[in-house]
Design a protein around this motif. Sequence first.
Motif, mmCIF file in Angstrom:
data_model
loop_
_atom_site.group_PDB
_atom_site.id
_atom_site.type_symbol
_atom_site.label_atom_id
_atom_site.label_comp_id
_atom_site.label_asym_id
_atom_site.label_seq_id
_atom_site.Cartn_x
_atom_site.Cartn_y
_atom_site.Cartn_z
ATOM 1 N N VAL A 83 5.604 -7.829 -5.449
ATOM 2 C CA VAL A 83 6.403 -7.216 -6.292
ATOM 3 C C VAL A 83 5.955 -7.364 -7.580
ATOM 4 N N TRP B 105 16.570 -1.016 -9.847
ATOM 5 C CA TRP B 105 16.252 -2.381 -9.364
ATOM 6 C C TRP B 105 17.455 -3.286 -9.529
ATOM 7 N N SER C 263 11.638 -3.645 1.411
ATOM 8 C CA SER C 263 10.109 -3.347 1.228
ATOM 9 C C SER C 263 9.741 -2.030 2.024
ATOM 10 N N ALA D 255 10.765 0.672 -0.525
ATOM 11 C CA ALA D 255 9.667 0.563 -1.820
ATOM 12 C C ALA D 255 8.276 1.430 -1.246
ATOM 13 N N LEU E 50 12.614 -2.720 -4.292
ATOM 14 C CA LEU E 50 12.397 -3.924 -4.909
ATOM 15 C C LEU E 50 13.433 -4.652 -5.096
ATOM 16 N N THR F 50 14.104 -6.542 -2.291
ATOM 17 C CA THR F 50 12.975 -7.382 -1.716
ATOM 18 C C THR F 50 13.071 -8.794 -2.571
ATOM 19 N N ALA F 51 12.919 -8.420 -3.906
ATOM 20 C CA ALA F 51 12.642 -9.629 -4.850
ATOM 21 C C ALA F 51 13.782 -11.082 -4.717
ATOM 22 N N ARG G 210 4.881 -13.763 -9.292
ATOM 23 C CA ARG G 210 4.959 -12.491 -9.540
ATOM 24 C C ARG G 210 4.344 -12.118 -10.822
ATOM 25 N N ALA H 100 2.123 -1.955 -1.538
ATOM 26 C CA ALA H 100 3.577 -1.903 -1.112
ATOM 27 C C ALA H 100 3.434 -2.125 0.509
#
Length: 485
Positions: free
Chosen positions: A287, A324, A348, A351, A381, A384-385, A412, A458
Amino acid sequence: MDENSTQTGDRGRSVGFRSDRGKVLMSLMLTTGLIAVDATILATAVPSVVKELGEFEQFPWLFSVYLLAQAVSVPIYSKLADTIGRKPIILVGVGLFLLGSVLAGLAWNMTSLIVFRVVQGLGAGATAPMAMTIVGDIYTVAERALVQGYIASVWAVASVVGPALGGIFSQFTSWRWIFLVNIPLCLLAGWALARFYRENVERRHHTIDYLGAGLLTVGLTAVILALLEGGNAWSWLSWQSLTSFGIGIAALVAFVPAERRAAEPVLDLAVVRRPLIMTTTAISLGVGALLIGVTSFVPTYLENALGVVPLISGVAVAALTLGWPLSASMAGRLYLRFGYRTTVLTGSAIAVVGCVALAVSGPYPNPWTVGAVSFVIGFGLGWTAAPSLIAAQASVDWSERGVVTGINVFARSAGSAIGVAVFGAIATNVIAAGRGEHDYATIVTASTWVFAAVALTAALMLLAALRLPRGGVDSTAYATATPTR
């Protein structure tokens, strides 16, 4: 949490801004805003900075040294916060960020600007994690979803304001104002925290892992130096390159046994080795690399390949940082319904699609196309994050939740620092192969190669996400945290 935990007063248990905690939250939102705006405001001003200061090949250092300083300082600040409290650390962070901003605004060449970015990074290393920690201290688990929504809104606003301000300052005044504008904001944030945030901390003895911190700093710095300058300042097989890689690898190898012997390791490897934590840490690395890869190179790509004004390139970057928080605001509902694995895998995959589209469209520069695919990347993202971090936090009890969060933040930041070094090395080597000319064709080719590397990153992040265990996280894990009074 025990009775010596952070206090903000017993009055006003409401989450609203009129309560005692609400005033602290507003202070934290302002402090977070400083870091959030800084994350995007510089990218759109890079061409203007290079035009005045020169040394195009060194511009990736403006991002990498900032991120490196932030990454390696996070564990140290976290240990100090447990010893002397959150308030002194976050105030020191705001002070360092203020000092770095003033000096950066007065920079006389690229080298001095890079050095002053280190000071800013050291400030960000304290403010960003401390803001997250304080929110966890003063709000119950049930309240944090709403509070995190407020924090996410700061990033959403910053995603638009940051690139826009960077473009406006570069186009109509001077790029120096992207740093000088921080002065009143830092002063206001520092005053608000000093005025409204109160805590009682029992002074306890802690052992700071200076050896581990030193080895980690030397290792990451040497490796990033080798990646940035290899094939540029020196050849890949030169003694300088081999020495830098050798020192970096040796320091990182020595870091492992040092952490095993440390009473309070700066990075607890026993926690990192757990399968779920290892997987979510790998995702966090990806990420960080993806975020910096797009936000750092898209403005340079558009402004040099198409000659668009900084304001337009800033809008393209804003598309990513707007996607985001938009998807992150929906991630909670998806996670609770479908589980974190499904949510992270979906994000993911989105992305990856966005990054591949960016690489494929690289040879055909178009600001609208870049903006659209950047939004897709940011949207992916966002799914995902946050869910991957929640999965890691929910896998441990309260006593380890801070450690796991710190590992995620560190990963990160380290991913961003290493990513900008790798992507910068790719760009500078392609430019060097083209006889160092910054013409249309060379810039487009260099950017396309960088975007291809972003797409590969990615894909690796998606592979890491596939290793997440199936099934949901027991909801009772969220009940193990004890709120602060």
